[in-house]
Design an enzyme around this catalytic site. Structure first.
Site, short mmCIF file in Angstrom:
data_model
loop_
_atom_site.label_atom_id
_atom_site.label_comp_id
_atom_site.label_asym_id
_atom_site.label_seq_id
_atom_site.Cartn_x
_atom_site.Cartn_y
_atom_site.Cartn_z
N LYS A 256 73.08 46.04 64.64
CA LYS A 256 74.51 46.35 64.49
C LYS A 256 75.14 46.66 65.84
CE LYS A 256 73.76 48.45 59.98
NZ LYS A 256 73.56 49.73 59.30
N GLY B 130 77.01 48.62 68.46
CA GLY B 130 77.16 50.07 68.58
C GLY B 130 75.82 50.76 68.74
N GLY B 131 74.74 50.07 68.30
CA GLY B 131 73.38 50.55 68.56
C GLY B 131 73.04 51.90 67.94
N THR B 132 72.04 52.53 68.54
CA THR B 132 71.54 53.81 68.05
C THR B 132 72.66 54.84 67.98
OG1 THR B 132 69.35 53.39 68.95
CG2 THR B 132 69.91 55.70 68.55
N GLY C 183 67.71 38.30 71.26
CA GLY C 183 67.78 37.58 72.54
C GLY C 183 66.46 37.67 73.28
N GLY D 166 61.12 70.42 69.76
CA GLY D 166 62.29 71.28 69.95
C GLY D 166 63.17 70.79 71.08
N ILE E 78 67.18 66.53 69.82
CA ILE E 78 67.24 66.06 68.43
C ILE E 78 66.67 67.13 67.50
CG2 ILE E 78 66.39 64.35 66.76
CD1 ILE E 78 66.59 62.24 68.85
N VAL F 99 50.69 70.31 67.08
CA VAL F 99 50.68 70.02 65.65
C VAL F 99 49.49 69.11 65.39
CG1 VAL F 99 52.01 68.93 63.82
CG2 VAL F 99 53.18 70.24 65.58
N HIS G 23 94.53 82.10 79.44
CA HIS G 23 94.08 83.27 78.66
C HIS G 23 94.80 83.31 77.32
CE1 HIS G 23 92.75 87.36 77.84
NE2 HIS G 23 93.99 87.66 77.52
P1 NAI Z 1 63.05 65.12 73.81
O1 NAI Z 1 62.12 64.46 74.71
O2 NAI Z 1 64.31 65.70 74.35
O3 NAI Z 1 62.32 66.31 73.04
C1 NAI Z 1 61.13 66.11 72.34
C2 NAI Z 1 60.42 67.44 72.24
O4 NAI Z 1 59.26 67.27 71.45
C3 NAI Z 1 59.96 67.96 73.58
O5 NAI Z 1 60.41 69.27 73.68
C4 NAI Z 1 58.45 67.86 73.50
O6 NAI Z 1 57.81 68.89 74.21
C5 NAI Z 1 58.21 68.00 72.01
N1 NAI Z 1 56.99 67.41 71.52
C6 NAI Z 1 56.46 66.20 71.85
N2 NAI Z 1 55.33 65.99 71.15
C7 NAI Z 1 55.14 67.10 70.35
C8 NAI Z 1 54.16 67.48 69.42
N3 NAI Z 1 53.15 66.68 69.11
N4 NAI Z 1 54.29 68.69 68.80
C9 NAI Z 1 55.34 69.49 69.09
N5 NAI Z 1 56.28 69.18 69.98
C10 NAI Z 1 56.19 67.99 70.60
O7 NAI Z 1 63.34 64.08 72.66
P2 NAI Z 1 64.31 64.11 71.40
O8 NAI Z 1 64.83 65.47 71.12
O9 NAI Z 1 63.55 63.42 70.34
O10 NAI Z 1 65.49 63.21 71.90
C11 NAI Z 1 65.24 61.88 72.36
C12 NAI Z 1 66.20 61.52 73.45
O11 NAI Z 1 67.50 61.44 72.94
C13 NAI Z 1 66.20 62.54 74.55
O12 NAI Z 1 66.27 61.90 75.80
C14 NAI Z 1 67.44 63.31 74.29
O13 NAI Z 1 67.97 63.88 75.44
C15 NAI Z 1 68.36 62.28 73.68
N6 NAI Z 1 69.29 62.94 72.79
C16 NAI Z 1 70.29 63.68 73.29
C17 NAI Z 1 71.14 64.33 72.44
C18 NAI Z 1 72.22 65.13 73.01
O14 NAI Z 1 72.33 65.19 74.21
N7 NAI Z 1 73.04 65.78 72.20
C19 NAI Z 1 71.01 64.28 71.01
C20 NAI Z 1 69.92 63.49 70.60
C21 NAI Z 1 69.11 62.86 71.47
#
Ligand code: NAI
Length: 464
Positions: free
Chosen positions: A37, A39-41, A114, A179, A182, A235, A443
């Site tokens: 689609k 617009g992507g992810t 592509g 954590g 996302i 985990v 303010h």
């Molecule tokens: P992320 O790389 O930011 O966070 C993944 C987290 O999972 C890390 O803290 C990591 O230490 C942890 N992790 C990895 N394997 C694990 C395990 N087996 N058990 C427990 N913890 C584990 O990736 P995330 O949050 O999935 O986002 C993906 C990308 O999308 C990132 O680059 C993020 O910056 C971007 N994104 C940005 C958003 C925003 O800026 N609002 C919103 C959504 C995504």
């Protein structure tokens, strides 16, 4: 005979469509190939639907807390079917807008996969196959959710962000693995919707990459909201039974849940566009290798967005898409600096930052001075009833010992994603504390806290 263009873009997410739209605006003939689609992810299973659902959570909070303002609204109930349909409405509107923009700028859109081969030839495999050729190619094939061993994504008991964004029922108990941005956004969303949430993070602190004081402030706020956060835990797996499952973590931790959300990062799709016979290299993580001008090893071929090893953010994709167009036009643009891009995370509380964390600044050898102030003392924050969070400014110490250039700005709290602008400009304009302290903050506003924090770095503060 191949269809000739000036530029062929593979991938129609933010990075790819930015290259296409900006290229067309610059007067070049562009084709865009998209297998799913437009617009992507970001538009379909990322930023837009996630923030839309987080807005539902915010409305729910407002209504729940209305009694404190003397507004009796009763206990609110969420009708997730309506929330989902509103979300879809926003997504559909934006998709329509994007389709119209591309058509208006005469970008030729091909639906299909592509594949880049030799001689800058792109083969489109779809309902209407085509062969395209252009002196310049942009690879923008994006990323997909990463998974972890022992957690097979089945779409019902174990999900990634792709499936979570379409839930039709609020799960009673959820484990969120990861954590990062996302994981924190989903933990926050689900807690607001009424789930009992356990957040499991492998690193010593949530939100790795954020300033540690900002991450701690989020963790404290999550704790107040009864989100059960475990850091420094790995985990091991889970044991399903009767439609639920038990997630095993740490030395002997276990939690019974009805849904597992895997949010452990996104895997670049460097292999998604063939590339056989080209000099484009893909590293072992799946990223397309590029130089700082986003050029691959194949002359004339660029890569942008989540498929390159720069921050996986839609707005970084936009910037990179525009950058490569200017580069191929010979305009000598300044490369996007990954270290100073803005970051915005839409959990409650929100997080926004630009520039160096205190730890990164010290590690880079800067002598730093730091100031942070909490929203609890800010008038507007009290008025809106949302006082969790802080502003932290990291500045370089001048030889005379005074705070000089602003290196990083870190915000946690109400609507900080809309407040980062000043901090982002300060960092990227290499502004000094004295320069920014001279600006007047209206303010009462939440952004006064940024002004106050910078002012305190001059050695004299007003309220702080
Ligand atoms: P992320 O790389 O930011 O966070 C993944 C987290 O999972 C890390 O803290 C990591 O230490 C942890 N992790 C990895 N394997 C694990 C395990 N087996 N058990 C427990 N913890 C584990 O990736 P995330 O949050 O999935 O986002 C993906 C990308 O999308 C990132 O680059 C993020 O910056 C971007 N994104 C940005 C958003 C925003 O800026 N609002 C919103 C959504 C995504």
């Amino acid at each position: 005979m191949a269809e000739e263009h000036d530029l062929v873009v593979i991938g129609g997410g933010p990075a790819g469509y930015a290259a296409a739209l900006y290229g067309a605006a610059a007067g070049i003939d562009v084709a865009l190939v998209e297998e799913s689609k437009l617009g992507g992810t970001c538009l379909h299973v990322g930023c837009i639907p996630a923030k839309e659902l987080l807005e539902t959570a915010s409305v729910l909070r407002t209504v729940r807390e209305a009694g404190a303002f003397g507004v009796e609204a009763g206990e609110p109930v969420v009708d997730l079917a309506i929330s989902q349909s509103r979300k879809q409405g926003v997504v559909d509107n934006l998709t329509k807008g994007l389709t119209g923009l591309l058509a208006g700028r005469k970008v030729t859109v091909h639906a299909g996969t592509g594949t880049l081969g030799v001689d800058h030839t792109v083969t489109v495999d779809g309902d209407e196959p085509a062969v395209l050729q252009a002196p310049h190619i942009v690879l923008a094939t994006g990323s997909s959710p990463r998974t972890i061993p022992g957690f097979d994504v089945d779409g019902t008991l174990v999900v990634t962000s792709d499936e979570l964004l379409s839930i039709t029922e609020v799960p009673e108990r959820v484990a969120v693995i990861g954590g990062g941005a996302i994981g924190c956004e989903f933990a926050s969303l689900l807690a607001d919707l009424g789930s009992a949430v356990t957040l499991l993070e492998a690193m010593p602190e949530i939100l790795p990459g954020c300033d540690v004081d900002a991450a701690k402030a989020v963790r404290r706020a999550f704790k107040k909201r009864m989100i059960d956060v475990h850091v420094g835990v790995s985990v091991h797996g889970h044991d399903p039974s009767d439609g639920a499952t038990t997630v095993r973590f740490g030395e002997d931790g276990a939690v019974g849940v009805d849904l597992v959300v895997v949010a452990v990062g996104r895997r670049p799709r460097g292999d998604a566009a063939g590339l056989v016979g080209t000099r484009v290299e893909v590293d072992e993580r799946g990223f397309v290798e590029v130089d700082e001008r986003l050029r691959t090893g194949e002359p004339g071929v660029y890569a942008v967005g989540d498929v390159v090893a720069t921050p996986q953010l839609a707005h970084v994709g936009f910037a990179e898409g525009m950058f490569v167009v200017r580069d191929l036009l010979g305009e000598q643009p300044t490369p996007v600096d990954p270290a100073t891009v803005p970051w915005c995370i839409y959990s409650h509380p929100e997080v926004a930052f630009a520039g160096m964390t205190e730890a990164a600044a010290r590690e880079a050898g800067h002598d730093v001075v730091v100031s942070s102030h909490r929203f609890i003392g800010n008038g507007r924050a009290m008025i809106v009833g949302d006082t969790d969070g802080l502003v932290k400014v990291v500045a370089e110490k001048d030889p005379d010992g005074r705070a000089g250039r602003i290196l990083g700005v870190h915000l946690v709290g109400p609507w900080v994603t809309e407040q980062l602008g000043q901090g982002y400009l300060a960092v990227n304009w290499e502004a000094t504390v004295d320069e920014v302290a001279a600006f007047i903050q209206p303010h009462p506003t939440l952004s006064e806290l940024f002004g106050e924090t910078v002012l305190s770095l001059t050695g004299r503060s007003l309220h702080g």
